[in-house]
Design a protein around this motif. Structure first.
Motif, PDB file in Angstrom:
ATOM      1  N   GLN A  22     -28.192 104.742   9.274  1.00 15.09           N
ATOM      2  CA  GLN A  22     -28.629 105.910   8.323  1.00 15.09           C
ATOM      3  C   GLN A  22     -28.325 107.179   9.060  1.00 15.09           C
ATOM      4  OE1 GLN A  22     -32.533 104.961   7.075  1.00 15.09           O
ATOM      5  NE2 GLN A  22     -32.737 106.346   5.494  1.00 15.09           N
ATOM      6  N   SER A  43     -34.331  99.416   5.342  1.00 19.44           N
ATOM      7  CA  SER A  43     -33.500  99.283   6.980  1.00 19.44           C
ATOM      8  C   SER A  43     -34.282  97.998   7.644  1.00 19.44           C
ATOM      9  CB  SER A  43     -33.734 100.722   7.711  1.00 19.44           C
ATOM     10  OG  SER A  43     -33.163 101.717   6.853  1.00 19.44           O
ATOM     11  N   ASP A 100     -26.296 101.513   5.771  1.00 25.43           N
ATOM     12  CA  ASP A 100     -27.511 102.121   5.361  1.00 25.43           C
ATOM     13  C   ASP A 100     -27.449 103.328   4.990  1.00 25.43           C
ATOM     14  OD1 ASP A 100     -30.461 102.302   5.327  1.00 25.43           O
ATOM     15  OD2 ASP A 100     -30.811 101.682   7.178  1.00 25.43           O
ATOM     16  N   GLU A 101     -27.093 103.694   3.701  1.00 30.11           N
ATOM     17  CA  GLU A 101     -27.202 104.828   3.015  1.00 30.11           C
ATOM     18  C   GLU A 101     -26.065 105.746   3.915  1.00 30.11           C
ATOM     19  OE1 GLU A 101     -30.600 107.354   2.444  1.00 30.11           O
ATOM     20  OE2 GLU A 101     -31.898 105.557   2.499  1.00 30.11           O
TER      21      GLU A 101
HETATM   22 MG   LIG Z   1     -33.898 103.333   5.733  1.00 30.47          MG
END
Ligand SMILES: [Mg+2]
Ligand SMILES: Nc1ncnc2c1ncn2[C@@H]1O[C@H](COP(=O)(O)OP(=O)(O)OP(=O)(O)O)[C@@H](O)[C@H]1O
Lengths: 268, 361
Positions: free
Chosen positions: A101, A65, A176-177
């Motif tokens: 995220q 991240s 991010d995911e």
């Molecule tokens: Mg992360």
């Protein structure tokens, strides 16, 4: 190396909508409590070709991240250079959009107003209203335009965040995911949706994920980070044409290789 | 065996379960709504309490106390109580019907909801009237029967209305400037380091000082006592608004800024489209506290220097030892201040629809 990656599907990628992202010897750290420096990124260099789909894998807390924040321009690297099409990245720009995220929707705005956020911030909402509707339709939330975020499920919120990114026609999509919180069915569906969006719009993608299958199914190249401080341990080219098949034996072999690189080869 | 038996049971029960509901649902869905009558016995308690109040007021003679031979408006008060008892009777009958339509049911439901309070109020007034006018247990000038407050309003309604109007005007000016300045200051010190450097120490030093302590000085420095009062009311409102706006702005989830910045937001956008809306719940808490403080300053300022308003009215009535009149003014004050707070909460609920689970006023 990169040339080989683009050469996979040269005709599919309209590169004018996409950016080349380069990172050269990037180091970054944070001040840890106690006055010490917590080194997070240790000499990371990478090159994302225009229109390329790159996935980033690595252990939790290694600095994925953090790298995305640097690429987005939210923070400046301690040393090293990050460029977009040759120009130094010094600040955030709507041509590089991040899906974080957490969905981080603004709770005081309806879903529609959340998705419209980028256009409103850039002062082009008046011309772009139909784009907001389109983006909502793309992620299947057109029925929830007037709901507030607290009325959405976790997966729906994540899809709204994706729509909020897509309205801006980014040249680089930083993810991010983004599918981390979705149930497995929606997740597979959204993976397909993401791929077709990428193929249609041609932007470059930098995707962080914990899911090795997802990385191999989506990306042209998978970069593997070491535990913190992060270095690039290896790069794996996923030399398979789209549309890919999840049962593909070649992907299964690559999966084995990735697990090896992550130090989990024994569990194969 | 037992497992098989339990497995069988739902299957046996099913035909019954499937048959029963349609039989009950079908007529309700097809036939027009039927008016159902079931007498609402509990409603009679409210009728009885208020009838008792009327009876006690009208049937027993007043006991002379002090200068007072007979209290004014006793007859009107008693008749009013009986009229209300009649109204409650009508409401009780209406509440006994179901299927009168949406509007009517709104009213009857409200009545059903209020009955316990109506009973308590009726009995309370009866006790009040008995202890004051009828037995003289509680004596004038400090105590007076409820009917005498009617007299106070009848004699002084013009002055009272004028006072209430002046109070509201003064309060509105002070709250407006205080809220506006407090909000601006709160945003500034929450956002800008430099504003924080200069304003924060002042706020820290002067904020906790009760504005009423500044009254004598303010009356001296300002051209009119009115202007001084506006300033002090603004001070009382502004301090909590500034502090809470500040804490709201400073406490905004940093991720919101990240999102907005990557989407191309300018600094203006970050302040007014991210920080301010995110801080609004806190701003309303500040306004709630500020309103309370402003009421205090308003009344004290009017008692001490301003020649109008409800605070002045109280002081004026005190000069004549006219306690009944003071009760009348206090009732008006209660209604006004409580309404203002309710209004604030209504505005908040409107503005913060996106919040879930907030306190209802
Ligand atoms: Mg992360
Ligand atoms: N603002 C910050 N201040 C201090 N330390 C930080 C900060 N942001 C991240 N870190 C630290 O940097 C390291 C890397 O964090 P990062 O969020 O990049 O991990 P990640 O690879 O994305 O992990 P995950 O896969 O769990 O999301 C962590 O040890 C974290 O504690």
């Amino acid at each position: 190396m990169v040339a080989a990656a683009i050469a996979l599907q040269p005709e599919e990628i309209p590169a004018q909508n996409a950016s080349r992202i380069q990172a050269a010897h990037v180091r970054h750290g944070f001040d840890a409590p106690g006055g010490e420096r917590l080194e997070v990124l240790e000499d990371v260099s990478l090159d994302i070709a225009p229109g390329e789909f790159v996935a980033l894998l690595g252990p939790s807390g290694c600095g994925k991240s953090t790298l995305l924040r640097l690429v987005a321009g939210l923070e400046a690297a301690d040393s090293g250079a990050l460029t977009q099409d040759g120009a130094l990245i010094t600040r955030p720009d709507p041509s590089r959009i991040v899906v974080f995220q957490d969905p981080t929707l603004f709770p005081w705005r309806t879903v529609w107003d959340n998705v419209a956020l980028g256009l409103e911030a850039q002062g082009i909402l008046k011309q772009g209203k139909s784009r907001v509707d389109e983006a909502l339709k793309k992620v299947g939330l057109d029925g929830f335009a007037r709901s507030y975020p607290h009325q959405l499920s976790g997966g729906m919120a994540q899809r709204a965040a994706l729509a909020r990114a897509l309205v801006n026609n980014p040249k680089l999509l930083i993810l991010d995911e983004p599918l981390g919180k979705l149930d497995s069915l929606t997740r597979l569906e959204m993976q397909g949706e993401l791929l077709s969006l990428w193929q249609r719009n041609g932007f470059s993608v930098l995707l962080v994920t914990h899911d090795i299958e997802e990385a191999l199914f989506l990306a042209q190249r998978v970069i593997i980070f070491s535990p913190r401080p992060a270095r690039i341990v290896s790069e794996i080219f996923v030399d398979r044409p789209y549309p890919r098949h999840r049962g593909d034996a070649a992907l299964a072999n690559l999966r084995h290789e990735v697990l090896n690189q992550l130090g989990l080869g024994k569990s194969w | 065996m037992t497992a098989a038996a339990t497995l069988l049971r739902p299957a046996e029960a099913f035909p019954q379960a499937a048959a029963a509901p349609p039989a009950r649902v079908a007529p309700a869905a097809t036939a027009p709504p039927v008016k159902i009558f079931r007498f609402y016995w509990f409603g009679l308690a409210a009728v009885a309490a208020w009838a008792l109040l009327g009876a006690v007021t009208l049937l027993f003679p007043d006991k002379p106390a002090g200068f007072v031979e007979e209290w004014p408006y006793t007859r009107e008060f008693g008749l009013g109580a009986l009229a209300l008892a009649a109204l409650w009777l009508a409401a009780t009958v209406a509440a006994s019907f179901r299927g009168l339509g949406k509007r009517a049911e709104f009213v009857t439901d409200l009545y059903r909801y209020s009955v316990p309070w109506l009973v308590v109020l009726g009995l309370g007034f009866t006790l009040w009237e008995t202890l004051t006018a009828k037995t003289g247990e509680l004596e004038p000038p400090f105590f007076a029967p409820p009917s005498s407050i009617i007299d106070a309003y009848a004699q002084h309604y013009a002055l009272l209305a004028d006072s209430a109007f002046n109070s509201l005007k003064l309060l509105a000016k002070g709250i407006f400037w205080g809220a506006a300045a407090g909000f601006a200051i709160g945003v500034a010190i929450g956002w800008s380091k430099r504003a924080n450097y200069w304003i924060h120490p002042i706020l820290r030093l002067l904020g906790p000082l009760p504005p009423t302590a500044l009254l004598p000085i303010a009356f001296f420095f300002f051209p009119t006592s009115h202007a001084a009062s506006v300033f002090l009311i603004a001070l009382a409102t502004g301090f909590p608004v500034a502090i809470l706006t500040w804490s709201g702005v400073a406490g905004v989830n940093k991720a919101y800024y990240d999102v907005a910045r990557t989407l191309g937001a300018s600094e203006w956008f970050l302040i007014f489209r991210v920080a301010v809306p995110a801080a609004l719940p806190q701003v309303f808490v500040g306004l709630f506290m500020g309103l309370g403080g402003s009421f205090v300053v308003l009344i004290v300022a009017e008692m001490m220097g301003v020649k109008s308003g409800l605070g002045w009215y109280l002081d004026w009535a005190k000069g004549y030892a006219d306690y009944v009149n003071m009760y009348g003014a206090l009732i008006v004050m209660t209604i006004i201040f409580s309404s203002l707070i309710s209004l604030l909460f209504a505005v908040r609920d409107r503005v913060l629809v996106w919040q879930k689970g907030t306190v209802k006023w």
